[in-house]
Scaffold this motif. Structure first.
Motif, PDB file in Angstrom:
ATOM      1  N   SER A  14       0.850  -1.211   0.000  1.00  0.00           N
ATOM      2  CA  SER A  14       0.000   0.000   0.000  1.00  0.00           C
ATOM      3  C   SER A  14       0.874   1.245   0.000  1.00  0.00           C
ATOM      4  O   SER A  14       0.650   2.178  -0.776  1.00  0.00           O
ATOM      5  CB  SER A  14      -0.890   0.042   1.249  1.00  0.00           C
ATOM      6  N   ASN A  73       3.975   1.533  -0.914  1.00  0.00           N
ATOM      7  CA  ASN A  73       4.672   1.613  -2.200  1.00  0.00           C
ATOM      8  C   ASN A  73       3.753   2.168  -3.288  1.00  0.00           C
ATOM      9  O   ASN A  73       4.143   3.027  -4.078  1.00  0.00           O
ATOM     10  CB  ASN A  73       5.199   0.225  -2.583  1.00  0.00           C
ATOM     11  N   ALA A  74       2.518   1.676  -3.317  1.00  0.00           N
ATOM     12  CA  ALA A  74       1.567   2.113  -4.349  1.00  0.00           C
ATOM     13  C   ALA A  74       1.216   3.592  -4.182  1.00  0.00           C
ATOM     14  O   ALA A  74       1.077   4.315  -5.168  1.00  0.00           O
ATOM     15  CB  ALA A  74       0.308   1.258  -4.287  1.00  0.00           C
ATOM     16  N   ARG A  82       0.468   5.167  -7.761  1.00  0.00           N
ATOM     17  CA  ARG A  82      -0.389   4.162  -8.387  1.00  0.00           C
ATOM     18  C   ARG A  82      -1.701   3.984  -7.636  1.00  0.00           C
ATOM     19  O   ARG A  82      -2.625   3.336  -8.112  1.00  0.00           O
ATOM     20  CB  ARG A  82       0.341   2.807  -8.471  1.00  0.00           C
ATOM     21  N   TYR A  83      -1.759   4.539  -6.437  1.00  0.00           N
ATOM     22  CA  TYR A  83      -2.972   4.414  -5.634  1.00  0.00           C
ATOM     23  C   TYR A  83      -3.183   5.683  -4.813  1.00  0.00           C
ATOM     24  O   TYR A  83      -2.247   6.149  -4.144  1.00  0.00           O
ATOM     25  CB  TYR A  83      -2.851   3.191  -4.709  1.00  0.00           C
TER      26      TYR A  83
END
Lengths: 64, 146
Positions: free
Chosen positions: A29, A31-32, A37-38
């Motif tokens: 999470s 990292n994203a 990316r999130y």
């Protein structure tokens, strides 16, 4: 949405795992979110802001 | 959304999932073995063993739903996507299969019910979808990147 999460984490010398543990989310999470990316939910964004003791708008920015 | 931490959610999931899958594996062999050891087993015994054999999978679906409620939002989104993809592929396969049987393109299976394959097919499709989608997103399962 862009963010300064990696920079804030780096300033404290934390690994992604450490931050993930503090936020009670998976390392993926973190990292994203860091790589854009999130986009986190509002509750998670506020939790991040509280953890780093900075206003939420100083962490997350509109991409435009 | 819940009072359980991300790590607790993982533990709570595995604490139910692993023993239930072991039980399911045992029942798959023990049921037929037990029936074969009897002279003339009653119909109700066949029915009871069949239902008992299927019950662990119901528990697995329940624990998967609980995990989705308890895990963190990123994992929930990703797992929901993989479950939806796995479900859609499985339903598509069964629908194609059903019509192919209906039009007598493929014969009906004689010894094993095709229905038995729906759940394993779903789990296989879900697993492949989860792996593929994680790779597409660039999620790594082991390496720490700072």
């Amino acid at each position: 949405m862009r963010n300064r999460l990696k920079e804030l984490r780096g300033a404290r010398g934390w690994s992604q795992g450490t931050l993930a543990e503090a936020l009670d989310v998976s390392r993926q999470s973190v990292n994203a979110i860091e790589t854009g990316r999130y986009d986190p939910s509002l509750p998670l964004a506020f939790k991040i802001a509280r953890l780093f003791e900075v206003p939420i708008e100083q962490i997350f920015f509109d991409s435009d | 959304m819940n009072n359980v931490s991300f790590r607790q959610a993982n533990r709570r999931y595995l604490r139910v999932f692993l023993p239930v899958m072991v039980l399911y594996g045992i029942l798959c062999f023990a049921g037929p073995y037990y029936l074969a050891s009897l002279d003339a087993p009653a119909t109700w015994l066949f029915a009871t063993l069949a239902v008992i054999n299927a019950l662990p999978i119901v528990v697995v679906f329940w624990v998967m739903a609980r995990f989705l409620r308890e895990t963190d939002e990123y994992t929930r989104r990703n797992q929901s996507e993989a479950l939806l993809t796995g479900g859609a592929i499985t339903l598509s396969i069964t629908f194609f299969w059903g019509f192919l049987e209906q039009y007598q393109v493929i014969p009906k299976w004689e010894y094993v019910s095709v229905m038995m394959l729906v759940v394993p097919t779903f789990f296989a499709c879900y697993g492949i979808a989860a792996f593929y989608q994680a790779r597409q997103r660039g999620d790594s399962l082991s390496c720490e990147t700072d």
